[in-house]
Design an enzyme around this catalytic site. Structure first.
Site, PDB file in Angstrom:
ATOM      1  N   GLY A  27       9.867  -3.509   6.455  1.00 24.30           N
ATOM      2  CA  GLY A  27      10.680  -5.124   5.936  1.00 24.30           C
ATOM      3  C   GLY A  27       9.455  -5.451   4.242  1.00 24.30           C
ATOM      4  N   GLY A  62       9.017   1.582  -3.668  1.00 23.28           N
ATOM      5  CA  GLY A  62       8.109   2.303  -3.032  1.00 23.28           C
ATOM      6  C   GLY A  62       8.493   2.597  -1.669  1.00 23.28           C
ATOM      7  N   HIS A  63       9.984   1.749  -0.852  1.00 25.63           N
ATOM      8  CA  HIS A  63      10.904   1.238   0.530  1.00 25.63           C
ATOM      9  C   HIS A  63      11.835   2.562  -0.274  1.00 25.63           C
ATOM     10  CE1 HIS A  63       8.038  -1.584   1.575  1.00 25.63           C
ATOM     11  NE2 HIS A  63       7.866  -1.002   2.792  1.00 25.63           N
ATOM     12  N   GLN A 121       1.269  -2.168  16.384  1.00 26.99           N
ATOM     13  CA  GLN A 121       0.615  -1.859  15.666  1.00 26.99           C
ATOM     14  C   GLN A 121      -0.690  -2.589  14.965  1.00 26.99           C
ATOM     15  OE1 GLN A 121       3.772   0.114  13.562  1.00 26.99           O
ATOM     16  NE2 GLN A 121       2.443  -0.439  11.758  1.00 26.99           N
ATOM     17  N   ASP A 157       0.937   5.952   2.474  1.00 24.34           N
ATOM     18  CA  ASP A 157      -0.013   6.192   4.393  1.00 24.34           C
ATOM     19  C   ASP A 157      -0.374   7.630   4.903  1.00 24.34           C
ATOM     20  OD1 ASP A 157       0.470   3.201   5.250  1.00 24.34           O
ATOM     21  OD2 ASP A 157       2.700   3.198   4.005  1.00 24.34           O
ATOM     22  N   GLN A 176      -1.044   8.456   7.866  1.00 29.70           N
ATOM     23  CA  GLN A 176       0.207   8.113   9.497  1.00 29.70           C
ATOM     24  C   GLN A 176       1.313   9.296   9.134  1.00 29.70           C
ATOM     25  OE1 GLN A 176       2.785   4.334   9.810  1.00 29.70           O
ATOM     26  NE2 GLN A 176       3.600   5.499   8.295  1.00 29.70           N
ATOM     27  N   VAL A 222       4.767   6.091  -4.991  1.00 29.52           N
ATOM     28  CA  VAL A 222       5.020   4.890  -5.950  1.00 29.52           C
ATOM     29  C   VAL A 222       4.322   3.572  -6.185  1.00 29.52           C
ATOM     30  CG1 VAL A 222       7.564   3.430  -7.095  1.00 29.52           C
ATOM     31  CG2 VAL A 222       7.836   4.452  -5.448  1.00 29.52           C
ATOM     32  N   SER A 271       3.831  -3.824   0.625  1.00 29.63           N
ATOM     33  CA  SER A 271       3.623  -5.452   0.918  1.00 29.63           C
ATOM     34  C   SER A 271       2.835  -6.388   0.964  1.00 29.63           C
ATOM     35  CB  SER A 271       4.648  -5.895   1.801  1.00 29.63           C
ATOM     36  OG  SER A 271       6.004  -4.129   1.947  1.00 29.63           O
TER      37      SER A 271
END
Ligand code: AMP
Length: 300
Positions: free
Chosen positions: A31, A36-37, A61, A150, A153, A176, A186
């Protein structure tokens, strides 16, 4: 656009969509959505009938002393943005419905989880691997997209997907950035003006190392040192790690030859930021490559 809060309802819908022959694309997020998201949705839109964006600040996490409590949360604002870009389903479960009392299972990706970000965030990646596994079971996606932002990840989840035979195609979307080069995150919301300008050093140090490679440098240690020196001009900046690694195994390289991933993490004030650059050296030429196009050891 439908907002689903209950895991059982999400899974029932996912199974129905599968029965109907619909292709489902999943974009997992925590969220506080930014451009980018939102860019990730474009990587599934073309060949998926239904786009599911999950919003879940995954407590397992986060380590002790990390920013779980103050992590930005804005479900209403996020839903608004997702409606505008044509998302079909938002899956935003509560913590208590995702981790029911008595839950004990964790997914571990050996070796890849302990290095780089995993070294300073113990348990982080098993938290990530566990929630993504659960999301795969709940959403039953054909395709899932993760950001190169990430990079560790994405690589670890690529490994997990192959090792556990998930019938999911993983895609890795490019980073981005703001016009000045700062990778959108975020956590950028935590930075004051001075810290934000120091945060630019992350991207600048990577670009500077790239120029050094372009000028012929191939010694990985010299490149790592160069990035560290560049970062050291930040007064509020403290380096966590800088490394140049193989993009599948994440093992440190000694010399640059073929494809490699240069990545770093640093605290700016109390905010931990990450950035990376994937590159390829061939016939004495260097070019930036998308992590997406660095193939796995075996393609299965
Ligand atoms: P997060 O909400 O931080 O867990 O991020 C959710 C997804 O968005 C992850 O796959 C991230 O890699 C991706 N992401 C975050 N920031 C960016 C960015 N600046 N560009 C592209 N993808 C991003």
């Amino acid at each position: 656009m439908e907002i689903i809060r209950e895991p059982e309802r999400m899974q029932a819908l996912a199974l129905r969509l599968r029965r109907e022959g619909k292709r489902v694309g999943l974009v997992p997020t925590m969220g506080a959505l930014h451009a980018g998201h939102l860019s990730l949705l474009e990587h599934v839109r073309r060949d998926c009938d239904v786009i599911v964006v999950s919003i879940f600040v995954n407590p397992i996490q986060f380590g002790p002393g990390e920013d779980l409590e103050r992590y930005p949360r804005d479900l209403e604002g996020d839903a608004e943005k997702l409606r505008e870009v044509g998302c079909h389903v938002v899956f935003a479960p509560d913590v208590g419905s995702v981790y029911r009392p008595g839950a004990r299972t964790r997914v571990i990706v050996e070796e890849l989880e302990d290095v780089l970000c995993g070294a300073s965030r113990p348990g982080h990646f098993r938290g990530v691997a566990t929630i993504v596994t659960k999301l795969f079971h709940l959403v039953q996606p054909h395709v899932a997209v993760f950001g190169q932002k990430d990079a560790q990840q994405a690589i670890l989840l690529q490994r997990m997907t192959r090792d556990l035979d998930f019938p999911v195609e993983l895609r890795i979307a490019p980073i981005v950035r703001d016009p000045d080069g700062l990778a959108l995150s975020s956590r950028n919301a935590y930075l004051d003006a001075q810290q934000r300008s120091e945060a630019l050093l992350l991207q600048e140090s990577l670009r500077s190392a790239y120029r050094l490679v372009d000028a012929g440098e191939r010694d990985a240690e010299i490149l790592r040192r160069h990035v560290r020196e560049h970062l050291s001009s930040g007064k509020q900046l403290r380096i966590d790690y800088v490394d140049l690694v193989d993009a599948q195994t994440l093992r440190p390289l000694r010399r640059l030859d073929g494809r490699a991933l240069l990545l770093l993490a640093a605290w700016v004030g109390k905010t931990r930021l990450i950035d990376n650059l994937a590159l390829e050296v061939r016939h004495n030429e260097v070019r930036e490559v998308a992590l997406e196009h660095i193939p796995g050891e075996e393609t299965r």
